[in-house]
Design a protein around this motif. Structure first.
Motif, PDB file in Angstrom:
ATOM      1  N   GLU A  19       0.836  -1.207   0.000  1.00  0.00           N
ATOM      2  CA  GLU A  19       0.000   0.000   0.000  1.00  0.00           C
ATOM      3  C   GLU A  19       0.870   1.256   0.000  1.00  0.00           C
ATOM      4  OE1 GLU A  19      -3.480   2.213   2.670  1.00  0.00           O
ATOM      5  OE2 GLU A  19      -2.697   0.256   3.293  1.00  0.00           O
TER       6      GLU A  19
ATOM      7  N   GLU B 189       2.262   1.630  -3.507  1.00  0.00           N
ATOM      8  CA  GLU B 189       1.262   2.111  -4.463  1.00  0.00           C
ATOM      9  C   GLU B 189       0.988   3.599  -4.269  1.00  0.00           C
ATOM     10  OE1 GLU B 189      -3.358   1.193  -5.848  1.00  0.00           O
ATOM     11  OE2 GLU B 189      -2.368  -0.113  -4.394  1.00  0.00           O
ATOM     12  N   LYS B 190       0.847   4.022  -3.013  1.00  0.00           N
ATOM     13  CA  LYS B 190       0.600   5.442  -2.722  1.00  0.00           C
ATOM     14  C   LYS B 190       1.770   6.308  -3.177  1.00  0.00           C
ATOM     15  CE  LYS B 190      -0.882   6.692   1.308  1.00  0.00           C
ATOM     16  NZ  LYS B 190      -1.005   6.757   2.780  1.00  0.00           N
TER      17      LYS B 190
END
Length: 510
Positions: free
Chosen positions: A26, A29-30
């Motif tokens: 995560e 991805e961010k």
């Protein structure tokens, strides 16, 4: 600029650095969603020089972020980061590299600037000497140690500094502030939350001098932008504090962020920096809240529901809180014009959209400029270089034609030669002309081989046309921005003023 943006991103999106930090899918991805919004995603998928430079800056930002707790193993490939934080194994005082740094300082002690900028309690290790120290430190590979803290400890040892003195390692110098705690007024408990404790008992003139000699304009810009963004990110976007909590705690929150930034970035002297944080927050008060207002307006332009509700508070006029009536601060200009969310939205949306578009276009222009520079040959655009070659070739062709005509005349005259001596001289002239023709033809071939491929010229022309498109876009949208600039600045100024005000008691409710 990229390094500053990355520092802000890591500060406001990652948890506090620890050796057991885990970088999740995560997080990955961010991070790359953020990077792709600012830079072309393709820059992480090829091996261009520009890509390598960006990746090095990403690594540097991560290294700096985790430096207080450990060193990192870092890998970036195909938009995938792998990171592991490892603890340092050697304390600076036990380092085998401490003595060499002390020797560098001693051997070049004539470079040290005492009474720096006229202040007897300030010392500067200038850029030349700092570079010598870091040239050595950068090559340390025989121990796992915090290199920045090693340098700081060595400076402390060399100058025999006290624990209250401050060592600040900057890119252009090592700055030393001798801080005598005897000159600090001890503030009694009864005055802890009063104006008397504004600067933690430190003389304001001392703080003023330190601020003047230490903070550069770029440091101002980056420092307070990060302060504002950190506050908005943590307390508004993440914690979503209400207006009452905001009014009650905003100044304490912001000053705490300032103090944390100072101690984490520069030195761990809480006594001095607690006073200094209060000082710089006061003199940069409008700047900080101008940034905060900017970030809030950017959020409402993106239709952030929390921010919109937060701003609606300033249109309420009178509210009842704890059974008492209060007058709420208004988003109001000095001329008495009042702004509310509805009247602000249309202007802010246009302004922020156009401002973002211009920023994106300027990034594109910078990227294209770098690509165009990479296509230059001997400092010239490819078409200009090609035209130069054509002219050089034309000159050589004319010289070949002249030599060939001259050769033809000499060959024609060979039938008229009567003596052996004349014949030998003529044959020598003919050989020389033939040699020159050969040399010139070789030069012509070499120039032809230097010729620029058509696809390179086509790429250059395409990029030039693309850049012209973005330049025209910036010029066109700048007019729209200018048309809305006055209104936007009026909103920003009025909002910043409201954000620094508190509700006022009107009367007691019966």
């Amino acid at each position: 600029m990229l390094i500053s943006e990355l520092r802000i991103y890591l500060k406001t999106n990652l948890s506090a650095p620890t050796v057991d930090f885990k970088w999740s899918d995560e997080d990955n991805e961010k991070f790359f969603t953020y990077m792709c919004e600012k830079y072309e995603c393709e820059k992480y998928d090829n091996n261009s020089l520009q890509t390598n430079e960006i990746q090095l800056k990403i690594k540097q930002a991560f290294k700096e972020y985790f430096e207080p707790v450990g060193y990192i193993l870092f890998k970036l490939k195909d938009k995938q980061i792998r990171i592991k934080v490892l603890p340092y194994k050697v304390e600076p005082k036990e380092s085998v590299n401490l003595r060499p740094i002390l020797e560098i300082l001693y051997n070049h002690r004539d470079l040290i600037e005492y009474n720096y900028k006229g202040s007897e309690n300030q010392i500067s290790v200038p850029e030349e000497l700092r570079a010598k120290i870091y040239n050595f430190v950068s090559k340390i590979d025989n121990e796992e140690i915090n290199k920045k803290e090693l340098v700081r400890f060595a400076v402390n040892q060399f100058f025999k500094l006290k624990s209250s003195d401050i060592v600040i390692i900057k890119s252009d110098q090592i700055f030393i502030k001798l801080f005598d705690t005897k000159n600090r007024r001890i503030v009694p408990e009864s005055e802890q939350n009063t104006a008397a404790n504004r600067f933690n008992g430190i003389n304001e003139e001392e703080l003023k001098t330190f601020h003047r000699d230490f903070f550069s304009k770029q440091e101002h810009k980056d420092f307070f932008l990060l302060t504002a963004k950190t506050f908005v990110k943590i307390y508004m976007l993440n914690k979503k504090i209400d207006n009452h909590t905001y009014e009650k705690n905003v100044f304490a929150y912001v000053q705490a962020i300032v103090l944390e930034q100072l101690t984490n970035t520069f030195d761990h002297n809480d006594d001095f920096f607690k006073g200094f944080s209060g000082y710089i927050f006061r003199i940069h008060f409008k700047e900080v809240f101008g940034h905060i207002a900017n970030f809030i307006l950017t959020e409402i332009a993106a239709t952030n529901d929390y921010m919109i509700e937060f701003l609606k508070y300033y249109s309420l006029n009178i509210i009842v809180f704890d059974a008492k009536r209060y007058r709420v601060p208004q988003i109001e200009t000095e001329g008495g014009l009042k702004w509310n969310v509805i009247s602000m939205l249309s202007i802010v949306k246009i302004y922020v959209k156009v401002r973002t578009s211009i920023e994106d276009a300027k990034k594109k222009i910078n990227d294209i400029h770098a690509k165009l520079q990479a296509l230059h040959i001997n400092g010239m655009p490819p078409q200009e270089y090609q035209n130069m070659l054509i002219k050089e070739k034309e000159v050589i062709v004319e010289e070949i034609v002249d030599y060939e005509k001259k050769l033809e005349r000499f060959l024609d005259s060979s039938y008229l030669v009567k003596t052996e001596e004349e014949k030998t001289a003529l044959q020598s002239e003919i050989r020389q002309i033939k040699d020159m023709i050969h040399v010139k033809k070789e030069e012509r071939i070499k120039i032809t081989e230097k010729g620029v491929q058509l696809n390179i010229i086509a790429s250059f022309n395409h990029l030039t046309a693309e850049m012209d498109t973005y330049v025209r876009q910036v010029h066109r949208e700048k007019k729209v921005l200018d048309q809305n600039e006055k209104s936007y600045q009026s909103i920003k100024y009025s909002l910043a003023k409201a954000l620094t005000s508190k509700k006022v008691l009107v009367d007691e409710q019966k």
